[in-house]
Design a protein around this motif. Structure first.
Motif, short mmCIF file in Angstrom:
data_model
loop_
_atom_site.label_atom_id
_atom_site.label_comp_id
_atom_site.label_asym_id
_atom_site.label_seq_id
_atom_site.Cartn_x
_atom_site.Cartn_y
_atom_site.Cartn_z
N VAL A 313 0.83 -1.21 0.00
CA VAL A 313 0.00 0.00 0.00
C VAL A 313 0.86 1.24 0.00
O VAL A 313 0.62 2.19 -0.74
CB VAL A 313 -0.94 -0.01 1.24
N GLU A 314 1.87 1.21 0.89
CA GLU A 314 2.66 2.44 1.05
C GLU A 314 4.07 2.09 1.48
O GLU A 314 4.29 1.12 2.18
CB GLU A 314 2.00 3.29 2.13
N VAL A 315 4.98 2.86 1.01
CA VAL A 315 6.37 2.73 1.46
C VAL A 315 6.75 4.04 2.13
O VAL A 315 6.45 5.10 1.61
CB VAL A 315 7.32 2.50 0.26
N LEU A 332 13.45 0.59 6.36
CA LEU A 332 12.34 0.88 5.46
C LEU A 332 11.07 0.43 6.15
O LEU A 332 11.08 -0.53 6.91
CB LEU A 332 12.56 0.04 4.20
N THR A 333 9.98 1.10 5.88
CA THR A 333 8.71 0.66 6.44
C THR A 333 7.71 0.47 5.32
O THR A 333 7.54 1.35 4.49
CB THR A 333 8.17 1.71 7.43
N GLN A 335 3.71 -0.67 4.23
CA GLN A 335 2.34 -0.99 4.64
C GLN A 335 1.78 -1.93 3.61
O GLN A 335 1.73 -1.60 2.42
CB GLN A 335 1.52 0.29 4.70
N ASP A 342 4.10 -11.96 3.87
CA ASP A 342 5.16 -10.96 3.73
C ASP A 342 6.49 -11.55 3.30
O ASP A 342 7.40 -10.83 2.95
CB ASP A 342 5.32 -10.17 5.03
N ARG A 343 6.60 -12.87 3.34
CA ARG A 343 7.90 -13.47 3.05
C ARG A 343 8.42 -13.14 1.64
O ARG A 343 9.54 -12.65 1.48
CB ARG A 343 7.80 -14.98 3.25
N LEU A 346 9.40 -9.51 1.46
CA LEU A 346 10.66 -9.25 2.15
C LEU A 346 11.85 -9.67 1.29
O LEU A 346 12.84 -8.94 1.17
CB LEU A 346 10.71 -10.00 3.47
N THR A 362 16.70 -3.34 7.33
CA THR A 362 15.63 -3.78 8.21
C THR A 362 14.33 -3.28 7.63
O THR A 362 14.15 -2.08 7.41
CB THR A 362 15.82 -3.18 9.62
N VAL A 363 13.42 -4.20 7.36
CA VAL A 363 12.17 -3.83 6.71
C VAL A 363 11.03 -4.13 7.67
O VAL A 363 10.86 -5.26 8.10
CB VAL A 363 11.97 -4.61 5.40
N GLN A 364 10.27 -3.12 7.98
CA GLN A 364 9.12 -3.34 8.87
C GLN A 364 7.87 -3.38 8.02
O GLN A 364 7.63 -2.48 7.22
CB GLN A 364 9.06 -2.19 9.88
N THR A 365 7.09 -4.44 8.18
CA THR A 365 5.85 -4.53 7.41
C THR A 365 4.68 -4.38 8.36
O THR A 365 4.53 -5.15 9.29
CB THR A 365 5.73 -5.88 6.69
N ASP A 366 3.90 -3.37 8.11
CA ASP A 366 2.68 -3.17 8.89
C ASP A 366 1.51 -3.56 8.03
O ASP A 366 1.50 -3.34 6.83
CB ASP A 366 2.51 -1.70 9.28
N GLU A 367 0.50 -4.13 8.68
CA GLU A 367 -0.69 -4.42 7.91
C GLU A 367 -1.63 -3.24 7.97
O GLU A 367 -1.85 -2.67 9.02
CB GLU A 367 -1.37 -5.67 8.46
N ILE B 14 6.40 8.23 0.18
CA ILE B 14 5.29 8.13 -0.77
C ILE B 14 4.09 8.61 0.00
O ILE B 14 3.73 8.05 1.01
CB ILE B 14 5.08 6.68 -1.19
N LYS B 24 2.64 4.06 14.09
CA LYS B 24 3.78 3.34 13.56
C LYS B 24 4.47 4.08 12.42
O LYS B 24 5.66 4.03 12.30
CB LYS B 24 3.32 1.97 13.07
N HIS B 383 15.80 -7.59 13.92
CA HIS B 383 15.02 -8.63 13.26
C HIS B 383 14.48 -9.54 14.35
O HIS B 383 15.24 -10.02 15.19
CB HIS B 383 15.90 -9.45 12.33
N ASP B 393 1.27 -8.99 12.95
CA ASP B 393 0.95 -7.59 13.23
C ASP B 393 0.82 -7.35 14.74
O ASP B 393 1.26 -6.34 15.27
CB ASP B 393 -0.35 -7.23 12.53
N LEU B 396 4.18 -7.35 16.32
CA LEU B 396 4.85 -6.09 15.99
C LEU B 396 4.37 -4.98 16.93
O LEU B 396 5.18 -4.23 17.49
CB LEU B 396 4.56 -5.73 14.54
N THR B 413 12.46 0.30 14.11
CA THR B 413 12.14 -0.46 12.90
C THR B 413 12.35 -1.93 13.21
O THR B 413 13.46 -2.35 13.53
CB THR B 413 13.06 -0.06 11.74
N ILE B 414 11.28 -2.69 13.13
CA ILE B 414 11.38 -4.11 13.47
C ILE B 414 11.03 -4.94 12.25
O ILE B 414 10.01 -4.72 11.61
CB ILE B 414 10.37 -4.49 14.59
N GLN B 415 11.87 -5.88 11.94
CA GLN B 415 11.57 -6.78 10.84
C GLN B 415 11.11 -8.10 11.44
O GLN B 415 11.87 -8.76 12.14
CB GLN B 415 12.79 -6.99 9.97
#
Lengths: 368, 418
Positions: A313-315, A332-333, A335, A342-343, A346, A362-367, B14, B24, B383, B393, B396, B413-415
Motif C-alpha cells: 500500500v505504502e512505502v 524501510l517501512t 504498509q 510478507d515473506r 521481504l 531492516t524492513v518493517q511490514t505493517d498491515e 510516498i 507506527k 530482526h 501484526d 509487531l 524499525t522491526i523486521q
C-alpha cells in the motif's frame, strides 16, 4: 534470486566469499572521478584481514576500556606480522619522533626558539599520526554488545580528525602570512633552513610510502582507505609547508619583497584545497548522510518498484546511511494489505537493495 | 500510490492518507526524525540555548574590543595575545551557535535523519579547538622560558589573566545558568511550561488521527490552531507568540501543564541530566579558559615576585593544561560513542533483548542495533523471529509498544520473520 540465497540474505548473513584483493594498487586503476557503484559487496562482518590481532578476543567484561598497553602490544604484533601500511606508518612516526626530539634538544641547548616551536608543531602532527596508527589496530576489533556495528567507524573518525587538523594548519598558516604581512619581519626564517630541509625529507619518505593514495578525490572502497588517505594528505601537507618555507627563504635571500607572505599564503590555500574533499567525505559519513556512491535516482527507482507491487500500500521512512565507505545500512517501512504473505515481499525488497549495495536492511511490514 | 520525492520534503516518502498510521508510521511533514511532539520541545531548547550563546558571543566581542583597544594603546603584546585568546572563545561560541542552528534544519532526501549530527560534529570541533589552545599555551610557556626572564613582565601577565578570568567567570555563569534544569523550569518557567503545553497541542494536531493527548487544551486549541500549522520552523516566532497571550491564559496553561508533565516525567528527568551538547561544549571551553587563566595568573605572580623562578610558570601551565584536558574527556567520550554508533549508555541492550525474548511468540532476536543520532535521540532496528502460527501484526505492535514504553525509544524499525 535463489530461495536459499534470499533466505540467508533475510537473516542478514550474506554468503559472499569476500574475494577482494587487499592490496589495492590505485595507480593501476582507471579514473576515480565517476560515481562509484560498488561491484564487490563485502559480507557483513566479514574481515578480509589476513592478520588478526589479540584485541579480537578481548572479554566483554572490559566494557568501554581501552588499555594503552594492549594497543602497544597489538601494534608491535601487527607491525611484525606485516600489515603494510601499519608498518610504514610506524616507521614514519618513529622517524618523526627521533627527528623532533633531536630538534627540541638542539633548540633548547642553543636557545633558538624557532627550532623549539618547530619541534612542538611536529609533535602535534606526530600525535595525530599515532592516533591514526592506534585506530588501524583498534578498528579490527569485532563487534560487541556496546558497539554493535563494530569499530570500523574509528577509521572514518581518524580521517576526519586528520582533515580537521590540516584545516586548522591551513588557517594558522594564513594567520602567519597575515602576521608577516603586517609586521614585515623575516629574520627568524633563515636558520630554520636545515630543519625545513630535514622535515621535507622525512615527509617525502612518508609520501612515497603512501603513494598508492596519491589522489585528492579518491573513491573510498572501505574504511582503511579513508584513514590511509588522510595520513597521505597529512605528510603531503607537511612537505608542502616545508617546501614553502624553503622557497620563502630562498626568495628572501635573492631579495624578493613579501616572499614570506606569498609563500605562506600559497601553502595555506594549497593545503586547504587538498584536504577539503576528504573532510567533506568523512564528514558526510559521520553525519549519517545517504551514501554518495548510490545516486538518489537509484533509490527512487527501488521505491517505485516496491510500491508497484500489488500487495504494497505504502512505502515510507526509507533511510540509508553509510557505516564506513562500502557498508551501507538502511531501514524501510512498508504498509501491506491485510493477510498478505510478507515473506516473498521481504525477499524481493532485500534482493532489490542488495543489488544496490545495501548490506544491512531492516524492513518493517505493517498491515494496513 | 505514486512515489513523490519532492526536493524540500524530508524523507523519501510516498504520500498517502493513512487513516491509522499515526503510531507506527509518521506520514507528517515534520517527522524528519522525532515525532512531532518533541519537535516543539526541541525548538524550545534550541532557541533558549541559542539565546544564551548569542549573549555570550556579544559579551565576548565587547570584551575583546576593549582588550584590543587597550592593548594597542598600551602597546603590550600580552594584552593582544589575550585578546586573540578571546577571539578563539568567540570562534568556539560561533561553532556552537552554528551547530545549534544547523541541527534544526529539515531533513532532505540525502540527509534522511535530519541534521542532528551536526551538533555532535560541532562539539567535536570545539573540543579539538580546546586541545589546540591548550597546546598553544604550553608552547607559549616554553617560549617564555627560552626568551629569558628579562623580557617577561610578570605583573602585566597577572593583570591580563585576571581580567580574562573575570570575563570567563561571567560567561560561565551565563551559560551554565540552567545547569540541572534541562529545559529551563527555573528561570523561564513561563516560556517553557507554555512551550511544553504547546508541544502537546501541536502533537495532537499533527497526528489528527485518533491520538488526543491534550484534552484540556481544546478551548485554546481552536484559536491558535491556525497559527501553529505554519509556525513549525520559526522557533522564535513560536516563542513570541506564546508570550503575547494574556495573563489569564498563562495561568490556565500553567496549571494544566502539570498534567502532561506528569505523564512525561520520565522524559523530563532524563532531559535534566543532558543539557544541550553544544552549550555544554561552550561551557567547557569557558571553564577551560578560566582554569588556564588561573594557571597563568599564578605564573605571572611568581615571575613578578621572583623573576628567576621561571620554571614555576611552565610547571603551572602544564598542570593546568592537563586539568583542562581532563575536563574534556567526559564529553569527548560521549561524542565518540555517538559517532561510533554505539549503544547509548542509558539503555541496557541485554535487558531489552531479554525482555523481547520473554514475550510469547518471539523465538529469537538478532541484528539488534541501538544507536543515537545525537545525545538523547535513540533509534533501534532489529530482526525478530516469531513462531509460525503467530499473528505478525500483533507481535509487531507488542514489541513496538514495549520498546517505546519501557525504554522510551520512539524511532523503531522491526523486521518480523517467521
Amino acid at each position: 534470486m535463489e530461495a536459499r540465497d534470499s533466505l540467508s540474505s533475510i537473516n542478514g548473513d550474506f554468503g559472499f566469499a569476500g574475494a577482494t584483493d587487499r592490496r589495492f594498487a590505485f595507480s593501476r586503476q582507471s579514473s576515480f572521478q565517476q560515481p562509484h557503484t560498488p561491484i564487490d559487496i563485502p559480507a557483513h562482518g566479514h574481515h578480509h584481514h589476513l592478520y588478526w590481532s589479540a584485541l579480537d578476543d578481548k572479554p566483554s567484561a572490559l566494557r568501554r576500556t581501552s588499555s594503552l598497553s594492549s594497543f602497544g602490544f597489538s601494534v608491535f604484533r601487527n607491525v611484525r606480522s606485516g600489515h603494510r601500511y601499519m608498518k610504514r606508518l610506524f616507521l614514519m612516526i618513529s622517524l618523526n619522533v627521533a627527528y623532533s626530539t633531536a630538534e627540541l634538544l638542539i633548540g633548547l641547548f642553543t636557545g633558538r626558539v624557532g627550532l623549539v616551536s618547530d619541534a612542538v608543531h611536529l609533535t602535534f602532527g606526530c600525535g595525530l599520526l599515532t592516533f591514526s596508527l592506534f585506530v588501524m589496530a583498534a578498528s579490527r576489533k569485532k563487534a560487541d554488545r556496546e558497539y554493535t556495528y563494530g569499530y570500523k567507524r574509528l577509521e572514518v573518525l581518524s580521517a576526519f580528525t586528520n582533515a580537521l587538523f590540516l584545516l586548522f594548519m591551513s588557517f594558522s598558516l594564513a594567520v602567519e602570512a597575515l602576521h608577516a604581512f603586517i609586521q614585515d619581519e623575516s629574520e627568524h626564517k633563515h636558520y630554520l633552513i636545515v630543519s625545513a630541509v630535514t622535515n621535507l625529507f622525512v615527509n617525502l619518505i612518508g609520501v612515497w610510502f603512501f603513494r598508492n593514495y596519491a589522489r585528492i578525490n579518491l573513491a573510498y572502497r572501505n574504511a582503511e582507505d579513508m584513514n590511509h588517505h588522510s595520513v597521505f594528505l597529512h605528510v603531503l601537507a607537511d612537505s608542502i609547508r616545508s617546501a614553502g618555507l624553503i622557497l620563502a627563504s630562498w626568495l628572501l635571500s635573492i631579495g624578493v619583497q613579501n616572499a614570506e607572505v606569498l609563500c605562506l599564503g600559497l601553502v595555506s590555500v594549497a593545503v586547504f584545497m587538498l584536504v577539503l574533499p576528504l573532510f567533506r567525505a568523512s564528514g558526510g559519513i559521520l553525519l549519517q548522510m545517504a551514501p554518495p556512491s548510490i545516486p538518489t535516482t537509484a533509490f527512487n527507482k527501488c521505491l517505485r518498484q516496491i510500491s508497484a507491487l500489488e500487495d504494497v500500500v505504502e512505502v515510507s521512512q526509507a533511510r540509508f546511511w553509510e557505516l564506513v565507505p562500502g557498508h551501507v545500512v538502511g531501514s524501510l517501512t512498508l504498509q501491506v494489505k491485510k493477510g498478505t504473505n510478507d515473506r516473498p515481499i521481504l525477499e524481493f525488497v532485500h534482493g532489490l537493495y542488495h543489488d544496490l549495495g545495501v548490506q544491512d536492511l531492516t524492513v518493517q511490514t505493517d498491515e494496513a | 500510490m505514486e512515489a513523490q520525492s519532492s526536493q524540500h520534503s524530508q524523507v523519501i516518502e510516498i504520500s498517502g492518507d493513512s487513516p491509522d498510521g499515526g503510531r507506527k508510521i509518521c506520514g507528517e511533514a515534520p517527522c524528519g526524525f522525532a515525532d512531532a511532539g518533541s519537535i516543539s520541545k526541541d525548538s524550545e531548547e534550541r532557541s533558549t540555548s541559542m539565546r544564551k550563546l548569542l549573549m555570550a558571543v556579544i559579551l565576548c566581542v565587547i570584551f575583546m574590543t576593549v582588550e584590543v583597544v587597550g592593548g594597542i594603546k598600551a602597546n603590550s603584546l600580552a594584552i593582544l595575545t589575550d585578546a586573540a585568546h578571546l577571539l578563539s572563545d568567540v570562534a568556539a561560541f560561533a561553532i556552537s551557535l552554528f551547530s545549534l542552528w544547523a541541527a534544526g534544519w529539515e531533513a532532505t532526501p540525502r540527509q534522511s535523519y535530519g541534521f542532528f549530527r551536526i551538533e555532535i560534529l560541532g562539539a567535536l570541533v570545539s573540543i579539538q579547538l580546546i586541545w589546540l589552545l591548550a597546546g598553544i599555551l604550553v608552547y607559549e610557556a616554553i617560549d617564555r622560558i627560552i626568551a629569558g626572564p628579562k623580557n617577561v613582565d610578570g605583573f602585566l601577565m597577572f593583570l591580563v589573566s585576571a581580567f580574562g578570568l573575570a570575563v570567563n567567570i561571567i560567561m560561565a555563569l551565563l551559560l551554565g545558568h540552567d545547569h540541572g534544569h534541562g529545559h529551563g523550569h527555573g528561570h523561564d518557567s513561563h516560556g517553557h511550561g507554555h512551550g511544553h503545553g504547546h508541544g502537546h497541542s501541536h502533537d495532537s494536531h499533527g497526528h489528527s488521527h485518533g491520538i488526543s493527548v491534550s484534552t484540556h487544551h481544546d478551548a485554546k486549541h481552536t484559536k491558535d490552531e491556525h497559527h501553529h500549522t505554519h509556525d513549525d520552523h520559526e522557533h522564535h516566532h513560536d516563542e513570541k507568540h506564546e508570550h503575547t497571550h494574556d495573563d489569564q491564559e498563562h495561568h490556565h496553561a500553567h496549571k494544566e501543564v502539570t498534567e502532561p508533565l506528569l505523564g512525561e516525567s520520565k522524559d523530563g528527568t532524563k532531559k535534566r541530566k543532558q543539557w544541550n551538547i553544544n552549550v555544554q561544549g561552550a561551557y567547557l571551553h569557558v571553564l577551560g579558559d578560566s582554569i588556564q587563566s588561573v594557571g597563568v595568573m599564578i605564573g605571572g605572580a611568581v615571575i613578578w615576585y621572583e623573576p628567576r623562578w621561571q620554571i614555576v610558570d611552565l610547571i603551572c601551565t602544564l598542570i593546568f593544561s592537563v586539568i583542562v584536558l581532563v575536563t574534556t574527556i567526559n564529553m569527548l567520550r560521549n561524542i565518540l560513542e555517538v559517532l561510533m554508533e554505539s549503544t547509548p549508555r542509558e539503555i541496557d541492550a541485554t535487558k531489552l533483548e531479554r525482555g523481547l525474548l520473554d514475550m510469547e511468540d518471539v523465538v529469537a532476536v538478532h541484528e539488534l542495533h541501538i544507536w543515537a543520532i545525537t545525545v538523547g535521540k535513540v533509534l533501534l532496528a532489529c530482526h525478530v523471529k516469531i513462531r509460525r502460527e503467530a499473528d505478525a501484526d500483533m507481535v509487531l505492535d507488542k514489541v513496538i509498544d514495549y520498546i517505546k514504553r519501557v525504554y522510551n525509544i520512539s524511532h523503531v524499525t522491526i523486521q518480523i520473520e517467521r
